[in-house]
Design a protein around this motif. Structure first.
Motif, PDB file in Angstrom:
ATOM      1  N   GLU A 269       0.799  -1.089   0.008  1.00 41.42           N
ATOM      2  CA  GLU A 269      -0.084  -0.048  -0.016  1.00 41.42           C
ATOM      3  C   GLU A 269       0.725   1.267   0.000  1.00 41.42           C
ATOM      4  O   GLU A 269       0.508   2.266  -0.588  1.00 41.42           O
ATOM      5  N   VAL A 270       1.903   1.346   0.805  1.00 40.17           N
ATOM      6  CA  VAL A 270       2.778   2.250   0.889  1.00 40.17           C
ATOM      7  C   VAL A 270       3.404   2.657  -0.467  1.00 40.17           C
ATOM      8  O   VAL A 270       3.633   3.548  -0.963  1.00 40.17           O
ATOM      9  N   THR A 271       3.917   1.607  -1.318  1.00 41.67           N
ATOM     10  CA  THR A 271       4.666   1.618  -2.461  1.00 41.67           C
ATOM     11  C   THR A 271       3.626   2.168  -3.449  1.00 41.67           C
ATOM     12  O   THR A 271       4.036   2.989  -4.102  1.00 41.67           O
ATOM     13  N   MET A 272       2.437   1.723  -3.398  1.00 43.37           N
ATOM     14  CA  MET A 272       1.356   2.604  -4.343  1.00 43.37           C
ATOM     15  C   MET A 272       1.166   4.014  -4.022  1.00 43.37           C
ATOM     16  O   MET A 272       1.089   4.735  -5.001  1.00 43.37           O
ATOM     17  N   LYS A 273       1.241   4.427  -2.937  1.00 43.76           N
ATOM     18  CA  LYS A 273       1.099   5.863  -2.761  1.00 43.76           C
ATOM     19  C   LYS A 273       2.369   6.541  -3.026  1.00 43.76           C
ATOM     20  O   LYS A 273       2.215   7.634  -3.426  1.00 43.76           O
ATOM     21  N   GLU A 274       3.390   5.982  -2.808  1.00 37.89           N
ATOM     22  CA  GLU A 274       4.702   6.541  -3.156  1.00 37.89           C
ATOM     23  C   GLU A 274       4.700   6.785  -4.793  1.00 37.89           C
ATOM     24  O   GLU A 274       5.141   7.689  -5.342  1.00 37.89           O
ATOM     25  N   LEU A 275       4.320   5.710  -5.536  1.00 31.97           N
ATOM     26  CA  LEU A 275       4.376   5.742  -6.922  1.00 31.97           C
ATOM     27  C   LEU A 275       3.425   6.834  -7.275  1.00 31.97           C
ATOM     28  O   LEU A 275       3.639   7.723  -8.250  1.00 31.97           O
ATOM     29  N   THR A 276       2.309   7.196  -6.646  1.00 31.58           N
ATOM     30  CA  THR A 276       1.408   8.091  -7.012  1.00 31.58           C
ATOM     31  C   THR A 276       2.049   9.647  -6.829  1.00 31.58           C
ATOM     32  O   THR A 276       1.783  10.633  -7.550  1.00 31.58           O
ATOM     33  N   VAL A 277       2.672   9.732  -5.771  1.00 36.20           N
ATOM     34  CA  VAL A 277       3.299  10.931  -5.361  1.00 36.20           C
ATOM     35  C   VAL A 277       4.436  11.237  -6.301  1.00 36.20           C
ATOM     36  O   VAL A 277       4.403  12.478  -6.861  1.00 36.20           O
ATOM     37  N   GLU A 278       5.081  10.307  -6.915  1.00 33.76           N
ATOM     38  CA  GLU A 278       6.190  10.543  -7.800  1.00 33.76           C
ATOM     39  C   GLU A 278       5.604  10.959  -8.996  1.00 33.76           C
ATOM     40  O   GLU A 278       6.136  11.816  -9.678  1.00 33.76           O
ATOM     41  N   GLY A 279       4.413  10.537  -9.533  1.00 38.09           N
ATOM     42  CA  GLY A 279       3.818  10.786 -10.736  1.00 38.09           C
ATOM     43  C   GLY A 279       3.208  12.118 -10.639  1.00 38.09           C
ATOM     44  O   GLY A 279       3.107  12.970 -11.601  1.00 38.09           O
ATOM     45  N   LEU A 280       2.639  12.589  -9.635  1.00 41.04           N
ATOM     46  CA  LEU A 280       2.095  13.939  -9.484  1.00 41.04           C
ATOM     47  C   LEU A 280       3.034  14.865  -9.367  1.00 41.04           C
ATOM     48  O   LEU A 280       2.830  16.064  -9.781  1.00 41.04           O
ATOM     49  N   ILE A 281       4.278  14.756  -8.794  1.00 38.30           N
ATOM     50  CA  ILE A 281       5.225  15.624  -8.668  1.00 38.30           C
ATOM     51  C   ILE A 281       5.837  15.858 -10.009  1.00 38.30           C
ATOM     52  O   ILE A 281       6.094  17.048 -10.479  1.00 38.30           O
TER      53      ILE A 281
END
Length: 248
Positions: free
Chosen positions: A214-226
């Protein structure tokens, strides 16, 4: 349904029961209500005492993840992020406003809204990473009740064994009561050690793994948004996100 979890439980129980039968033991001798109450009740009370109500209840609910883990479609998330990057390059960040309300994941929705509002990339990262940290800590504290239970259970089995032996010593003059006391003593130990190593500790470890996903999924989302906020090329964003997933 996580079939490997079901298979693991079936194999573990079958191995123990079959081993008992092959040794000439009766399966019914492993069914001792008194021993079960001592081990289960003692373990539950110890875990409840060390936990907050929220941690305990959340941890119990998370046990369902062992059989029905949360679904994380990383490929879909990458496609959405790349699609948003194309839209942002064509019409600017405000063009993403139409995607905000369609998001069911509150974390993604919040990050996308900050992007539309024109927040600085570093502010978006700081806010979302703080949220990830809080989320991870809360989830791990709740999952920890299963590890703790795995530590208490064998001790409660020993406690049950001692209580059974006390019962035996009190009834040395009555041979008819010795068998029951000895059975409770040994079966309590089997319950304590068996439940800890077949169920409680594996559940705790599996939940930690699922939380990591779950944490990896959220980190992936952050990288994409940034990356979108920085105006990076969609193809570069996609390449980065795919390598990010591979590294985790």
């Amino acid at each position: 349904m996580d079939k490997i979890s079901v298979l693991a439980i079936v194999i573990g129980l079958t191995a123990i029961l079959a081993g008992q039968a092959l040794e000439g033991g009766h399966l019914g001798s492993l069914l001792q209500l008194t021993a079960f109450m001592i081990v289960l009740g003692g373990t539950a009370s110890a875990v409840m005492l060390q936990s907050t109500p929220k941690q305990f209840l959340t941890g119990l609910r998370m046990a369902g993840w062992v059989f029905r883990p949360p679904l994380h479609d990383q490929e879909k998330m990458i496609r959405e992020l790349v699609g948003w990057s194309h839209a942002a390059r064509r019409g600017g960040l405000l063009s993403l406003e139409g995607y905000v309300n369609s998001q069911k994941d509150l974390f993604v929705k919040r990050g996308l809204q900050m992007l539309v509002d024109g927040a600085e990339p570093q502010i978006i990262r700081d806010v979302l990473e703080t949220e990830i940290g809080v989320f991870e800590d809360e989830r791990k504290q709740s999952a920890k009740i299963w590890e703790s239970a795995g530590g208490y259970s064998p001790t409660m089995g020993i406690l049950g064994a001692v209580l059974g032996l006390i019962h035996v010593m009190e009834n040395l003059s009555d041979p008819s009561k010795l068998g029951g006391g000895i059975a409770v003593a040994f079966v309590a130990t089997v319950y304590g050690v068996g439940i800890a190593n077949l169920f409680l500790l594996p559940i705790g470890n599996k939940l930690k793994h699922l939380i990591g996903q779950e944490v990896t999924m959220k980190e992936l989302t952050v990288e994409g948004l940034i990356a979108i906020a920085n105006g990076e090329n969609p193809r570069i964003i996609e390449s980065r996100l795919r390598s990010f997933v591979g590294s985790h």
